[in-house]
Write an enzyme that holds these catalytic residues in place. Structure first.
Site, PDB file in Angstrom:
ATOM      1  CG  HIS A  44      36.381  40.055  52.281  1.00 52.85           C
ATOM      2  ND1 HIS A  44      35.021  39.978  52.466  1.00 52.85           N
ATOM      3  CD2 HIS A  44      36.621  41.284  51.746  1.00 52.85           C
ATOM      4  CE1 HIS A  44      34.459  41.110  52.045  1.00 52.85           C
ATOM      5  NE2 HIS A  44      35.411  41.912  51.599  1.00 52.85           N
ATOM      6  CG  ASP A  84      37.356  34.893  48.903  1.00 57.69           C
ATOM      7  OD1 ASP A  84      37.335  35.353  47.745  1.00 57.69           O
ATOM      8  OD2 ASP A  84      37.171  35.586  49.915  1.00 57.69           O
ATOM      9  CD  GLN A  91      40.751  41.567  46.064  1.00 55.61           C
ATOM     10  OE1 GLN A  91      41.437  42.054  45.165  1.00 55.61           O
ATOM     11  NE2 GLN A  91      39.689  42.188  46.543  1.00 55.61           N
ATOM     12  CE  LYS A 143      35.801  42.054  45.487  1.00 54.15           C
ATOM     13  NZ  LYS A 143      35.979  43.405  46.039  1.00 54.15           N
ATOM     14  CB  CYS A 172      35.594  43.561  54.441  1.00 58.42           C
ATOM     15  SG  CYS A 172      34.388  44.806  54.025  1.00 58.42           S
TER      16      CYS A 172
END
Ligand code: PLP
Length: 404
Positions: free
Chosen positions: A122, A199, A202, A225, A363
């Protein structure tokens, strides 16, 4: 504690989805809907406990501080961090990664050093590293993927060297759903002398997260999220690294003493939390974690996997529909293209049928360039989606194909 196993019933906890209308929400990778437990926690905080934290000497401020710090401990347990002070509140994943780039990266990188990301990332896990590379003279490199959308681990091992100082990698790709082998990456990166920033934006709504098992150095999350509010997120960092890092924003809570000449900084985690924090939304995120904790993880993952497998199978059989990304292990994202149709047109026509998907580059423009496509249509699922939602998506795509 008995955990809930009737996953199909969870949808009733989400007022936006049950409040009438026939919306099929397939954009949870962008942001999840919020359960009543989270909405109630935020309202209760403002109605009963609202005060600034840590400073005032009154009962209300004590209650606010206790709730705020309990939320931090909920995150600590959620990611299995060793210490609560390894949990830093931020606005979200983007801010967490920027914190590491600007505080750790800017003070440790030298010209000739390398930062290794992947083409799956991303923009939030690309651009902060570009900025710090430009500032320090370090070089940014990217691991390639294979045709399925899995990381090319041979390429990772080829590119990893003694020059690599930071590996910054997504746990789960937001565009393809690929789950990356973080443990293997961390082990190799540590052996090469690099630290690893994960990261986790998700991952949090779908996978168990155990930062000690992964042995990653930093892990970034976004509350919104994972059924929590917007505007709140987390940076987990190993104590020794956080301790050695300079603050990146200044003022308020992050100080210990200030004279006009000099400031000494507060201990962890407050050193990185300048100004009044987002108290209500931290408490809301704590409630989201408690909500998730009340659900049987195995049942949840089996349910979700079943719905996503159904979506992949149904879309895979449709003429003119091409699924993009077929990783060996993936989560609840199904990206696809329809022959001869621009993703944005598909998104608009599905929206006219009350099916909310995302269309575009998600993104992840370098990934789209790597795949040679302008974008995809992305249906992203989570615990409140069902087989009926898959059928509505399929019917919607059928109609789109007739119209275009
Ligand atoms: N990383 C990934 C993989 C994402 O999917 C997102 C958001 O879509 C982000 C980072 C940025 O998250 P936020 O906008 O909450 O900071």
């Amino acid at each position: 504690m008995t955990r809930r196993t009737d996953i199909a019933a969870l949808r009733d906890d989400f007022p936006l989805l049950t409040g009438g209308g026939n919306l099929v929400y397939l954009d949870s990778a962008a942001t999840t809907q919020k359960p009543n437990a989270v909405l109630d926690a935020i309202r209760n905080y403002y109605v009963r406990d609202n005060a600034n934290v840590h400073r005032a000497a009154h009962a209300l401020a004590d209650r606010a501080t206790t709730a705020f710090e309990n939320a931090r401990r909920a995150v600590q347990a959620f990611v299995n961090a060793q210490h609560a002070h390894e949990i830093i509140w931020t606005r979200g994943t983007t801010e967490s990664i920027n914190l590491v780039a600007q505080s750790y990266g800017a003070t440790t990188l030298r010209a000739g050093d390398e930062i290794l990301i992947s083409v799956l990332e991303h923009h939030s896990n690309i651009v902060p590293w570009q900025l710090v590379a430009a500032k320090t003279g370090a070089t940014l490199r990217a691991i390639d993927i294979d045709d399925r959308g899995d990381l090319d681990l041979d390429d990772f091992h080829r590119q990893l060297s003694a020059r690599t100082k930071i590996v910054a990698i997504g746990h789960v790709s937001n565009a393809l759903g690929t789950i990356n082998p973080i443990k293997e990456i961390v082990e190799a990166a540590h052996a090469a002398g690099a630290i690893v920033v994960v990261d986790g934006a998700q991952a949090a709504a779908h996978l168990p997260i155990d930062v000690r098992d992964l042995d990653c150095d930093f892990y970034a999350l976004s509350g919104h999220k994972m059924f929590g509010p917007t505007g709140i997120g987390v940076l987990y960092g190993k104590e020794a690294l956080l301790d050695a890092m300079p603050p990146w924003q200044a003022g308020g809570e992050m100080i210990e003493t200030v004279t006009l000449e000099k400031t000494t900084f507060n201990r962890l985690p407050y050193k990185f939390e300048a100004g009044t924090p987002n108290i209500a939304d931290a408490i809301g995120l704590g409630a989201a974690i408690e909500y998730l904790h009340g659900i049987d993880g195995a049942a949840l993952r089996a349910y979700e996997a079943n719905v996503v497998a159904m979506a992949r199978a149904r879309l895979g059989q449709m003429e003119g529909v091409r699924i993009i990304g077929n990783a060996r292990v993936s989560t609840a994202v199904v990206s696809f293209a329809i022959d001869g149709a621009h993703p944005h047109d598909v998104g608009t026509l599905l929206d006219q049928q009350s099916v909310a998907v995302r269309a575009g580059h998600h993104c992840a423009m370098p990934l789209m360039q790597r795949l040679g496509i302008p974008g995809t249509v992305r249906a992203s699922f989570c615990l409140y989606n069902s087989a009926a939602d898959v059928e509505r998506l399929v019917a919607g795509i059928d109609k789109v194909r007739q119209l275009l």
